[in-house]
Design an enzyme around this catalytic site. Structure first.
Site, PDB file in Angstrom:
ATOM      1  N   GLN A   1      -5.088 -16.424  -4.311  1.00 16.14           N
ATOM      2  CA  GLN A   1      -5.691 -15.755  -5.460  1.00 16.14           C
ATOM      3  C   GLN A   1      -6.921 -16.450  -6.035  1.00 16.14           C
ATOM      4  OE1 GLN A   1      -4.516 -12.853  -4.854  1.00 16.14           O
ATOM      5  NE2 GLN A   1      -4.475 -12.394  -7.029  1.00 16.14           N
TER       6      GLN A   1
ATOM      7  N   ASP B   1      -9.091  -0.310  -7.406  1.00 19.59           N
ATOM      8  CA  ASP B   1      -8.297  -0.646  -6.225  1.00 19.59           C
ATOM      9  C   ASP B   1      -7.814  -2.094  -6.236  1.00 19.59           C
ATOM     10  OD1 ASP B   1      -7.089  -0.230  -3.754  1.00 19.59           O
ATOM     11  OD2 ASP B   1      -8.909  -0.640  -2.613  1.00 19.59           O
TER      12      ASP B   1
ATOM     13  N   LYS C   1       3.471   3.604  -5.318  1.00 20.04           N
ATOM     14  CA  LYS C   1       3.292   2.932  -6.610  1.00 20.04           C
ATOM     15  C   LYS C   1       1.899   2.307  -6.713  1.00 20.04           C
ATOM     16  CE  LYS C   1       7.907   1.907  -8.401  1.00 20.04           C
ATOM     17  NZ  LYS C   1       8.640   2.935  -7.674  1.00 20.04           N
ATOM     18  N   HIS C   2       1.391   1.786  -5.590  1.00 19.36           N
ATOM     19  CA  HIS C   2       0.012   1.268  -5.590  1.00 19.36           C
ATOM     20  C   HIS C   2      -0.970   2.408  -5.842  1.00 19.36           C
ATOM     21  CE1 HIS C   2      -3.691  -0.738  -4.389  1.00 19.36           C
ATOM     22  NE2 HIS C   2      -3.863   0.170  -3.437  1.00 19.36           N
TER      23      HIS C   2
ATOM     24  N   ASP D   1      -5.210   5.596  -0.189  1.00 19.02           N
ATOM     25  CA  ASP D   1      -4.483   4.815   0.835  1.00 19.02           C
ATOM     26  C   ASP D   1      -3.424   5.651   1.546  1.00 19.02           C
ATOM     27  OD1 ASP D   1      -5.581   2.269   1.125  1.00 19.02           O
ATOM     28  OD2 ASP D   1      -4.602   1.497  -0.669  1.00 19.02           O
TER      29      ASP D   1
ATOM     30  N   HIS E   1       0.836  -1.215   0.000  1.00 19.78           N
ATOM     31  CA  HIS E   1       0.000   0.000   0.000  1.00 19.78           C
ATOM     32  C   HIS E   1       0.865   1.256   0.000  1.00 19.78           C
ATOM     33  CE1 HIS E   1      -2.934  -3.056   1.465  1.00 19.78           C
ATOM     34  NE2 HIS E   1      -3.744  -2.357   0.690  1.00 19.78           N
ATOM     35  N   ASN E   2       1.663   1.402  -1.044  1.00 13.47           N
ATOM     36  CA  ASN E   2       2.638   2.488  -1.140  1.00 13.47           C
ATOM     37  C   ASN E   2       2.300   3.425  -2.297  1.00 13.47           C
ATOM     38  OD1 ASN E   2       3.504   1.045  -3.504  1.00 13.47           O
ATOM     39  ND2 ASN E   2       4.751  -0.272  -2.182  1.00 13.47           N
TER      40      ASN E   2
END
Length: 520
Positions: free
Chosen positions: A448, A397, A250-251, A288, A247-248
């Site tokens: 996944q 998201d 780049k996200h 975020d 959750h940075n």
């Protein structure tokens, strides 16, 4: 004939160039090249008085001797040691090796294989990029827009949670230097597609790409957003995303870029007001902010400050909203400072609604609401639009699996790293362990298959019922991802069974040792 006069310095020496306003770009470049006494393969950069790089072309703004541009020869001829060092290899040496290889193959086989032609083509293309000042931008010069090979850093655990002042200032300086550069049409079109590869772009470059999104959707003109205010807003946003695996910043970019792509793919500009599009894009940018890598379940179970402040109700999402409006409260970074009071009220309400919709505990509630209005969906109905906006940010998201596998799979590695960090912390603190984050129980494919089958696909399919074009763009890739992880899960299960069988066989083969004749 109308002419332009451009004043500049080369190595501190004042120079000037005069040319017709309709002069071809290449002729303008040649004028500057001659003034710098540069060779045909030398690389030039021109800086404005603020220190930003500008393109050398017929579109240069006329200036005065007291407000000179600065011209630099930043890399002498492609044969030079300096350029070889900067590139990490010697382009001329590579060409010579190719020529030698081609000659050897011609002697041995009588013809040049297609692979050698392709290598020569790539070298020529790279040389052309280096020699063209218009393309000499940090944005795109070294990028391969066809496929990505960059992977996420595995060293988040060695960095502090919050970005340091030095780290931020370094990125800010690079961003401001790049912010006035033209982004090529190729990159602009690529930016509108779900196949965009984020791993090739640095944080400063990402901020330039976010700036392009606001520009190309006409938000700058429509809402009178000053460029320097947008730049400071984007920098403040960058600063408030933390150094965590998933959750940075780049996200944040990936979610925003997917939202941007969906706006173009579904032609939402013809169906919705610009203010709604502005709300969606800005919500994606901020959704975020200041995430610490631990989800709402952890916040609530650990009774963190956020959980106490927001009474266990979407603590993270409420915090992301609060940080966003902290940034927007400062006049110098408030991109909405020139809108009317009514517009601001609508924007604030919309951003809060969109960011709060990203809490996955509300997933079924929002999806069921969308399904109920879908048969009679009406773009003129505000309630319908509000639900659609929530669906779009939810899709954006969790859209990584709609991207090419070489882009999506590294993101899954990042997510699992963050999940495992949380479950380890939960075990250490004696808290309930989140089942889908437990490294002792969860594998890459098992994390996944269920998520894609029961969360992603049902959500994406409902959106595609409203916009059928999305079947090709986002649903087909997700189905392929499901097949990929299903096969991986089966392979892991077979491997597990084989190991179990091997252990059983080895135990069967190892019985009591038969005494040898004559043994006492």
């Amino acid at each position: 004939m109308e002419t332009k006069i451009i004043y500049f310095t080369v190595n501190g020496k004042p120079e000037q160039a005069e040319f017709p306003v309709d002069c071809p770009a290449q002729d303008v470049k040649d004028l500057f090249r001659a003034a710098a006494e540069a060779g045909p393969h030398d690389i030039l950069k021109l800086y404005n008085p603020k220190g930003s790089i500008i393109n050398i072309s017929q579109n240069l703004e006329p200036n005065s001797p007291s407000c000179c541009y600065k011209l630099e020869v930043v890399a002498a001829d492609c044969n030079s040691v300096e350029l070889a060092g900067a590139l990490g290899f010697d382009l001329s040496a590579m060409e010579k090796r190719l020529q030698g290889l081609e000659k050897k193959i011609l002697i041995e086989s009588g013809e040049t294989p297609a692979v050698v032609y392709e290598m020569k083509k790539q070298v020529d293309s790279f040389r052309e990029k280096l020699e063209s000042v218009e393309h000499l931008s940090w944005l795109g010069l070294f990028k391969d827009l066809s496929e990505g090979t960059h992977k996420p850093s595995p060293f988040y655990h060695k960095r502090s949670l919050h970005k340091t002042k030095k780290e931020c200032e370094h990125v800010r300086e690079k961003f401001l230097q790049m912010s006035s550069l033209e982004v090529s049409e190729e990159v602009r079109q690529y930016l509108k597609t779900p196949t965009f590869d984020n791993w090739q772009w640095e944080d400063a470059e990402i901020m330039v790409l976010l700036q392009v999104m606001y520009t190309d959707l006409d938000f700058i003109a429509t809402f009178n957003i000053e460029p320097e205010v947008l730049q400071l807003f984007l920098f403040e946003v960058y600063s408030r995303y933390n150094n965590i695996p998933f959750h940075n910043f780049k996200h944040c970019f990936c979610v925003t870029q997917m939202m941007y792509g969906l706006i173009w793919l579904t032609d939402l500009r013809s169906e919705m007001d610009s203010i709604d599009l502005l709300i969606m894009l800005t919500s994606a940018v901020c959704h975020d902010l200041d995430h610490t890598g631990y989800n709402n379940a952890y916040q609530i179970n650990a009774r963190t400050e956020l959980a106490l402040r927001y009474n266990d109700i979407s603590p993270l999402e409420n915090h992301h909203c609060a940080v966003a409006f902290e940034i927007l409260e400062k006049a110098e970074s408030n991109i909405f400072r020139n809108v009317s009071m009514d517009q601001y009220k609508r924007i604030r309400e919309g951003i809060i609604k969109c960011i709060l919709a990203t809490d996955m505990t509300r997933h079924n509630e929002i999806l069921n609401k969308f399904k109920s209005i879908l048969p009679t969906f009406d773009f003129t109905n505000k309630d319908h639009r509000d639900v659609l906006m929530m669906i779009l940010i939810k899709v954006s998201d969790i859209s990584n699996e709609a991207r090419p596998m070489e882009v999506a799979e590294p993101w899954l590695d990042c997510l699992l790293q963050e999940f495992y960090n949380q479950s380890d912390m939960e075990k250490l603190e004696g808290l309930p362990v989140t089942p889908f984050m437990d490294r002792d129980k969860v594998t890459k494919p098992s994390s996944q298959t269920g998520f894609i089958r029961f969360v992603l696909l049902p959500l994406f399919i409902e959106l595609a019922n409203l916009f059928p074009c999305l079947e090709h763009h986002i649903i087909s890739p997700v189905r392929k991802a499901l097949d990929y992880y299903t096969e991986m899960e089966k392979a892991l299960e077979r491997e597990k069974q084989n190991r179990t069988q091997s252990r059983a066989d080895s135990l069967t083969d190892t019985g009591p040792e038969t005494p040898k004749p004559g043994a006492q």
